[in-house]
Design a protein around this motif. Structure first.
Motif, PDB file in Angstrom:
ATOM      1  N   ALA A 116     -25.716 -19.929 -18.199  1.00  0.00           N
ATOM      2  CA  ALA A 116     -26.970 -19.206 -18.466  1.00  0.00           C
ATOM      3  C   ALA A 116     -26.775 -18.230 -19.626  1.00  0.00           C
ATOM      4  O   ALA A 116     -27.633 -18.110 -20.507  1.00  0.00           O
ATOM      5  CB  ALA A 116     -27.432 -18.476 -17.209  1.00  0.00           C
TER       6      ALA A 116
ATOM      7  N   ALA B 285     -18.857 -33.595 -22.057  1.00  0.00           N
ATOM      8  CA  ALA B 285     -20.052 -33.494 -22.891  1.00  0.00           C
ATOM      9  C   ALA B 285     -20.413 -32.019 -22.966  1.00  0.00           C
ATOM     10  O   ALA B 285     -20.791 -31.419 -21.979  1.00  0.00           O
ATOM     11  CB  ALA B 285     -21.203 -34.277 -22.261  1.00  0.00           C
TER      12      ALA B 285
ATOM     13  N   GLY C 236     -17.060 -28.708 -21.202  1.00  0.00           N
ATOM     14  CA  GLY C 236     -17.992 -29.709 -20.702  1.00  0.00           C
ATOM     15  C   GLY C 236     -17.582 -30.292 -19.367  1.00  0.00           C
ATOM     16  O   GLY C 236     -17.766 -31.474 -19.094  1.00  0.00           O
TER      17      GLY C 236
ATOM     18  N   ALA D 160     -17.927 -28.307 -16.189  1.00  0.00           N
ATOM     19  CA  ALA D 160     -18.455 -27.630 -15.009  1.00  0.00           C
ATOM     20  C   ALA D 160     -19.530 -28.438 -14.287  1.00  0.00           C
ATOM     21  O   ALA D 160     -19.402 -28.708 -13.087  1.00  0.00           O
ATOM     22  CB  ALA D 160     -18.978 -26.250 -15.388  1.00  0.00           C
TER      23      ALA D 160
HETATM   24  P1  ADP Z   1     -19.825 -26.393 -21.096  1.00  0.00           P
HETATM   25  O1  ADP Z   1     -20.428 -25.106 -20.615  1.00  0.00           O
HETATM   26  O2  ADP Z   1     -18.340 -26.326 -21.168  1.00  0.00           O
HETATM   27  O3  ADP Z   1     -20.462 -26.902 -22.356  1.00  0.00           O
HETATM   28  P2  ADP Z   1     -20.978 -27.487 -18.678  1.00  0.00           P
HETATM   29  O4  ADP Z   1     -20.598 -28.684 -17.858  1.00  0.00           O
HETATM   30  O5  ADP Z   1     -20.902 -26.162 -18.021  1.00  0.00           O
HETATM   31  O6  ADP Z   1     -20.100 -27.516 -19.990  1.00  0.00           O
HETATM   32  O7  ADP Z   1     -22.451 -27.715 -19.215  1.00  0.00           O
HETATM   33  C1  ADP Z   1     -22.720 -28.897 -19.957  1.00  0.00           C
HETATM   34  C2  ADP Z   1     -23.849 -28.665 -20.956  1.00  0.00           C
HETATM   35  O8  ADP Z   1     -25.083 -28.498 -20.248  1.00  0.00           O
HETATM   36  C3  ADP Z   1     -23.708 -27.406 -21.796  1.00  0.00           C
HETATM   37  O9  ADP Z   1     -22.940 -27.655 -22.964  1.00  0.00           O
HETATM   38  C4  ADP Z   1     -25.155 -27.074 -22.127  1.00  0.00           C
HETATM   39  O10 ADP Z   1     -25.583 -27.805 -23.245  1.00  0.00           O
HETATM   40  C5  ADP Z   1     -25.920 -27.569 -20.913  1.00  0.00           C
HETATM   41  N1  ADP Z   1     -26.258 -26.499 -19.941  1.00  0.00           N
HETATM   42  C6  ADP Z   1     -25.668 -26.251 -18.761  1.00  0.00           C
HETATM   43  N2  ADP Z   1     -26.239 -25.221 -18.109  1.00  0.00           N
HETATM   44  C7  ADP Z   1     -27.233 -24.777 -18.907  1.00  0.00           C
HETATM   45  C8  ADP Z   1     -28.209 -23.716 -18.813  1.00  0.00           C
HETATM   46  N3  ADP Z   1     -28.256 -22.894 -17.754  1.00  0.00           N
HETATM   47  N4  ADP Z   1     -29.083 -23.576 -19.838  1.00  0.00           N
HETATM   48  C9  ADP Z   1     -29.040 -24.402 -20.922  1.00  0.00           C
HETATM   49  N5  ADP Z   1     -28.152 -25.404 -21.070  1.00  0.00           N
HETATM   50  C10 ADP Z   1     -27.255 -25.601 -20.088  1.00  0.00           C
END
Ligand code: ADP
Ligand code: MG
Length: 321
Positions: free
Chosen positions: A27, A69, A89, A91
């Motif tokens: 977030a 990703a 990428g 979580a």
């Molecule tokens: P990372 O944070 O390492 O990029 P995550 O698995 O946490 O990987 O999230 C994957 C992708 O999803 C992020 O790169 C982002 O583009 C998108 N994303 C995740 N949560 C949010 C959010 N709350 N608001 C906007 N985009 C998000």
């Protein structure tokens, strides 16, 4: 694959607090100004994070749940210049592989709602939402009973969540963060960028009033923050927060440097309250050491430790105890 995601989940998602951390960091990376964290039964029943950030475009929602990703870095060089909290990428796919996840998101125009359970995509539908993301994680570790069994008591798991959210609030005083557990509000920050106010919300107004501002600088590093005088500090190392470029980190040497800075002003067996925010060129810090990104490697750790301890010592020397 679901298996690879579950293996990664073993490292990224240790406990409910890890889920909270990853979701709130996402977030923040999405430029949210308001983040609500709603937790039921220490996060084992459910964790919901609502933000007013950028949202995810309809076409990118599926990709967000794919391993490695990330929209945050695009090249190997970026890996050494990380400005965002996330970059691996891992979580979302990890969490989705060991829980039930419903994510609804919108970039302001159209929106999408997507439902995963145990790594399986169950549903994806258009959805209406104001700009931002609303994600709910339930049934955490339902398909990994061993992990569920190793969770600590509900109080300990909740304490971990509170600790993580507190640190994120201290790291981002400009973001309004609210933590609610079983309908009880445990933290609410104003989001006005006033670190001392956030400290007051977490450690008590009385303590916050007695905290002194510190500032320091070398060619490589800038330091700012607050330290409390030893007499009003009890508790543990938990109360020392060290931030590097906005990320709360765990580093023994730097924690020791904080304690050392207090010198004889710290009674034996006591720990201070301290919030130390360091900024430096991202090239001087490697955050890609562990999946949780809390451990870092620093290129000039002794220099940094010295800056911390001398800044605190010099400042406390000017304060009348
Ligand atoms: P990372 O944070 O390492 O990029 P995550 O698995 O946490 O990987 O999230 C994957 C992708 O999803 C992020 O790169 C982002 O583009 C998108 N994303 C995740 N949560 C949010 C959010 N709350 N608001 C906007 N985009 C998000
Ligand atoms: Mg992330």
């Amino acid at each position: 694959s679901v298996l690879a995601d579950q293996i990664a989940a073993g490292e990224v998602v240790e406990r409910p607090a890890s889920v909270v951390k990853e979701l709130v960091e996402n977030a923040i990376d999405a430029h949210a100004t308001q983040i609500d964290v709603l937790v039921l039964e220490s996060g084992v029943q459910s964790i919901r994070v609502i933000d007013d950030g950028d949202g995810i475009a309809d076409d990118d929602v599926l990709t967000a749940f794919k391993r490695h990703a990330t929209s945050k870095i695009t090249s190997r060089a970026d890996l050494f210049r990380v400005h965002s909290l996330g970059f691996r990428g891992e979580a979302l796919p990890s969490i989705a592989s060991v829980a039930d996840v419903v994510l609804t998101t919108s970039t302001g125009t159209t929106g999408t709602s997507i439902h995963y359970r145990g790594g399986k995509l169950l549903k994806q539908v258009p959805a209406a939402l104001r700009q931002g993301t609303d994600i709910t994680v339930t049934d955490l570790f339902f398909n990994t009973p061993a992990r569920l069994k190793y969770l600590k008591s509900p109080q300990t798991e909740l304490a971990n969540i509170v600790d993580i959210v507190n640190r994120l609030a201290l790291s981002y005083p400009g973001v309004a963060i609210r933590l609610v557990h079983n309908s009880k509000e445990l933290l609410r920050t104003a989001g006005r960028g006033d670190l001392q106010q956030v400290i007051a919300g977490i450690y008590g107004v009385q303590n916050a009033r007695k905290m002194v501002a510190i500032e320091g600088k070398t060619a490589d590093y800038a330091l700012s923050g607050y330290v409390a005088l030893p007499e009003l500090t009890r508790a543990s190392r938990q109360y020392i927060t060290v931030l590097i470029n906005g990320r709360a980190i765990k580093n023994q040497q730097l924690t020791k440097a904080v304690i050392k800075g207090y010198g004889s002003k710290l009674m034996v067996g006591r720990y201070p309250i301290a919030v130390i925010a360091l900024t430096m060129d991202p090239l001087l810090v490697d955050v890609n050491v562990h999946p949780t990104k809390q451990e870092v490697r620093l290129s000039k750790e002794p220099d940094l430790a010295k800056l911390i301890s001398t800044t605190i010592t010099d400042r406390l020397a000017t304060v009348n105890l």
